[in-house]
Design a protein around this motif. Sequence first.
Motif, PDB file in Angstrom:
ATOM      1  N   TRP A   7      17.322  21.322   3.904  1.00  0.00           N
ATOM      2  CA  TRP A   7      16.833  21.966   2.687  1.00  0.00           C
ATOM      3  C   TRP A   7      17.037  21.093   1.465  1.00  0.00           C
ATOM      4  CZ3 TRP A   7      19.404  23.646  -1.755  1.00  0.00           C
ATOM      5  CH2 TRP A   7      18.630  24.420  -2.613  1.00  0.00           C
ATOM      6  N   SER A   8      18.166  20.456   1.372  1.00  0.00           N
ATOM      7  CA  SER A   8      18.415  19.734   0.139  1.00  0.00           C
ATOM      8  C   SER A   8      17.714  18.388   0.100  1.00  0.00           C
ATOM      9  CB  SER A   8      19.910  19.550  -0.075  1.00  0.00           C
ATOM     10  OG  SER A   8      20.468  18.951   1.055  1.00  0.00           O
ATOM     11  N   PHE A   9      17.539  17.762   1.259  1.00  0.00           N
ATOM     12  CA  PHE A   9      16.943  16.434   1.205  1.00  0.00           C
ATOM     13  C   PHE A   9      15.483  16.410   1.606  1.00  0.00           C
ATOM     14  CE2 PHE A   9      20.630  14.624  -0.231  1.00  0.00           C
ATOM     15  CZ  PHE A   9      21.715  15.012   0.522  1.00  0.00           C
TER      16      PHE A   9
ATOM     17  N   ARG B  96      10.650  17.043  -2.012  1.00  0.00           N
ATOM     18  CA  ARG B  96       9.954  18.103  -2.710  1.00  0.00           C
ATOM     19  C   ARG B  96       8.761  17.538  -3.459  1.00  0.00           C
ATOM     20  NH1 ARG B  96      14.507  20.296  -1.912  1.00  0.00           N
ATOM     21  NH2 ARG B  96      14.718  22.536  -1.815  1.00  0.00           N
TER      22      ARG B  96
END
Lengths: 786, 406
Positions: free
Chosen positions: B29-31, B34
């Motif tokens: 999710w964090s990496f 986006r």
Amino acid sequence: MRALTRKGLRDLWRLRSQAAAVALVAAVGVANLVMSRATLESLEASRSRYYREYAFADVFADLKRAPEQVAQELRRIAGVAVADTRIVAPGRARIAGFDDPIRIQALSAPEPGGLHLNRLHLRSGRAAEPGERDALVVSDAFADAHGLRAGDAMTVVLHGRSQSFRIVGIGATPEFVAQLSPQAVFPDPRRFAVVWLPRRALEAATDMDGAFNSVAIALQPGARRETVLAAVDLALAGYGGVGAIGREDQRSHRYLDEEFRQLRTMARLFPAVFLGVSAFVLYIVLGRLVGGQREQIGTLKAFGYGDGEIWRHYAGLALAIGSAGAVLGLALGMQLGSLLAGLYREFYRLPYLDFVLSPGVVWLAVLASVGSALLGAAVPVLRAARLPPAEAMRPEAPTSWRRRTTGARSLVRVSQAHRLILRNLLRHPLRATMTWAGLALGVSVMMMGRFQDDAIDYLIERQYERAERYDLSVAFVEPAAPRALDELAALPGVRAVEPQRAVPVRVRYRAADKRTVLIGLAPDAQLRRTLDAAGKPVPPALHGVLLTGFLARLLGARPGDTIELETLEGRRRVLYLPLAGLVDEPFGVQAYLPLATLDRALGEGPRRDAALLSADAAAMPRLIAELDRRPGVAATGRRRESVRNFYDSMARTILTFTLIATAFGAVITAGVVYSSARAALSERARDLASLRVLGFTSAEVGYLLLGELALLTVLALPLGFALGHGLVALLVLGYDSELMRIPHYVSASTYGIAGLTALTTAVLTGGLVWRRVQRLDLIGVLKARD
Amino acid sequence: MNEGSIWLRLRGKPLYLLLAATLFAVALWSFWPRALPVESAAVAAAPLTESFSEEGRTRLRSRYQLGAPLDGTVERIVAEPGDAVAAGDVVAVLRPSPSAMLDPAGRAQSEARVRAAESDLAAARATVASARAEQSRSAAALQRGIALGAKGLLSGENLDSLRAQDAAAAAALRSAQARVDAAVSVRDGYRAVLELQGDAATPTRLPLRAPVAGRIIRRFVESEVAVRAGQALLDLGDIGALEVVADVLTADAVRLQTGTPARLRDWGGETPLHGRVRRVEPGGFTKVSALGVDEQRTVVVVEFDEAAETPALRARLGDGFRVQVDFLVWQSPSVLQVPSAALFRDDAAWAAYVIENGRARLRRIELGRIGDGRAEVRGGLREGDRVVLFPADTVRDGRRVTAQSP
């Protein structure tokens, strides 16, 4: 040696790894405290000494032009000890081997002899003799950035006239501790310099023979600054005075003050968190230790040792751990402190940065560490001391199996191991909660550490990618007619030109007032936009003024309220306009009007102070050369290069801070996990060994312990993220100021790094405990407990 | 401890799996890259104009300036700027000042000079008379001499001297007559001057008439004051016949020719006016620019486009009013164009980021004409492509982006 002392030492040795974990956590807190407070005190002490030794003025006033005799009037004002007139002029410079435009601030150097303010501190070389026409002293940040030395040449362009100079000295004055140009937001040492010329040379270059356009004043002790400011304003009103300011509004001083404020906030928040966590961890550890030593305590009491002695014994343990933490923390803090001080020296040109570790800080550190240790130990120790001996000698009764805690009978489906884990958690809810909270704090500390990096990225992106999108900014020496814009549009490579006008103004609402700048923007401006809090462009309103959100809050004004704007230039018109909207920008406080409205309001016809250009990159060198050649251009700035420069200069600082914070956070997480796991292991050693004897594998037995830990760690993540947000909010509140607002923004990668570090640390620490599980003493368990 | 493979061992320990899964999920999710929010615009066919802008001012097509023909005093001019006048109307009256010779001393001097001249004339005439008398006497003496000479009673020498005397006398007579003529001319001259002098008691009034029909544009002198010969008194002209002049950089002027359309804006009215270049003057001159450098400029005259204008709008313009002139060097009603905010240099070529399937793709572009904030696309982009405006440093080829409304 007394038996109790020997017991204490033996216990300490037995607990050595857990004690080390707690001491480390305490050390981290102390280190942070020492680091920030020591740096802060060093900076403040160095600054005070610098100001004192080099006579930093108390009041500064800029004006258009006044003959030298007016200085006598100023000296006669009650409260003025020294009034030093000087000439200040913005300009441009060129040096060999560097093509980018360089902005300079030229000041007249004080003549030798006589009492002068803002004296030059020379790092190398000498000051220019009054008769020398081509000698100057240049600021040290610029000289260092370009590797300049005495004897090098420099071309300076003032008021359109270009002249070649020799650098005879490199130095700085207290007026320029933070060396940044008046329009810039952060220092750009490669593109900004301060030069000190002999007064006569500057007079000739700026047509100021026998006149001055700036004055620095030192106050007599006990003089009231407000009265002096008002008197100075009155005296200089006829000469185009733009308003005198006190030292606290002087650019460099304010910049440094902001830095101090941030350091102070950091110095208050971080250590508090860390020491809190260490106190809490110590509570866990000591609580469990005492719990495990019930029988021994009972025996001791039965033998006649008093409550006080028992109390002192266990408190001594806490003290030992706390002191170890303090010593370690002090050493670490001093190292980090001098590292930090070194970083600051690059930004703040103080001639000396003595790293000062005042005894006060040392005492504070020791007190904090020991205090938090005692705090953590207090409850368990008191509990231990109060146990009646007979009760203590009996094995601890199993915790009651209250119906309430196993409400859901459906849990009977869960496997046996999980039922054991769940039951253990539910039977000691406080302990579980505190472990959970401790892990969450570790995550939140890491988030807080990385936040600075995120915030800066966000700031830069917001301001320099979305709000400002020009390639070049061009400032004019004198406000120019719109014809100048046509001239710029015809230059090679220019694709778009947007005009701008800026007027210094005093913004008032009810009783509050603030000195700032009023900017006129073209209505369909694309190269510089005003954005609202959501990031949407809000164009300057037709019948109202836009203010930076922070300014509006400062004044206490809301949209619809009438704001008074007193212009401090030209005809000094006063405007009354309704507040039409708020602009959310991170740097500075400004007011915005549409360009046409500003022109009409000021009544001087259309005048432009600056223009923003969008230009073809291939034509940039020629374009800059063309702009350089024009005497009407005061300065040019390149947006992209400034941002890149900012990142380059800040990168090391940011990296250092981030590493420190991440390391600290990891230590906290590891400390909590390890001490909880070890404590749990020592409590349940018998039970777990019994299970092993019954036939469970060590893997299964280990699962009971570490599975619980894994569950708590996973559950700690959401709480950690929430707490992290809370800490960030506190930081943001502490950092907010006129000069800069840090946004409350946490990037996804920060969550990731904090969460991953916590999880990984937990896994590694769990691995350490796993080995102990494998070495459970099975034989000892079979012996009956007496 | 080898009780089977790792999976077997982990099968009964879902909490470990939970930890591992959480690790994985957080990392993912964090990496996960986006999408970068970017501003975008579409490439479309639309009208495009290539132009440049210069500050200009209006002026009368034919300006008539009324000046004082002589030194004198102009009577109070009651006509005001804006008044309509017909050709031949008296707009000002000049009372020429008495010349330097008109004072009594001068007059007496002139009269004395005439009298002196007449005396000279009388003297000259008397000289003529005496010369005539002398000439007749010497002619008679010559006759007698010739007669005597024929008889041999006179020496040759004497006869020669008589001849010489006769000739001299004739010459003297001619010279005396010439002097009489000169004296007559001088006397006539002085008389003429005396006649030209008027009487100080009655000065003349010289009416100054409007040379053409039109309006008074400017009045330089209002009160009754002394004026010098040549001093401007009034500007007249037909205010309806205006044109616009601008000082254009010579490098821009070569892109103009007679007939180039121009748009006139910022004159204060609601809508811009239209015009055409009437003439680009061939003589350049040096002018200091707004920012202080010397530039070569030349005058370009723009006439209003009669067909396109409403006279009512133009009637509000006067002489010397500021106008911002956009010279429309090239126009096209429909050409594929891209906003210049999307363009940047990739080495030496122009490029832009096109949003394709949620990613930014670098595309090299060939540009044509450059207009106001937009440029003609000659290659590299198709109609309907969306390009990233003001691409930040973080936008790279292949980077995920999402178009947001500006």
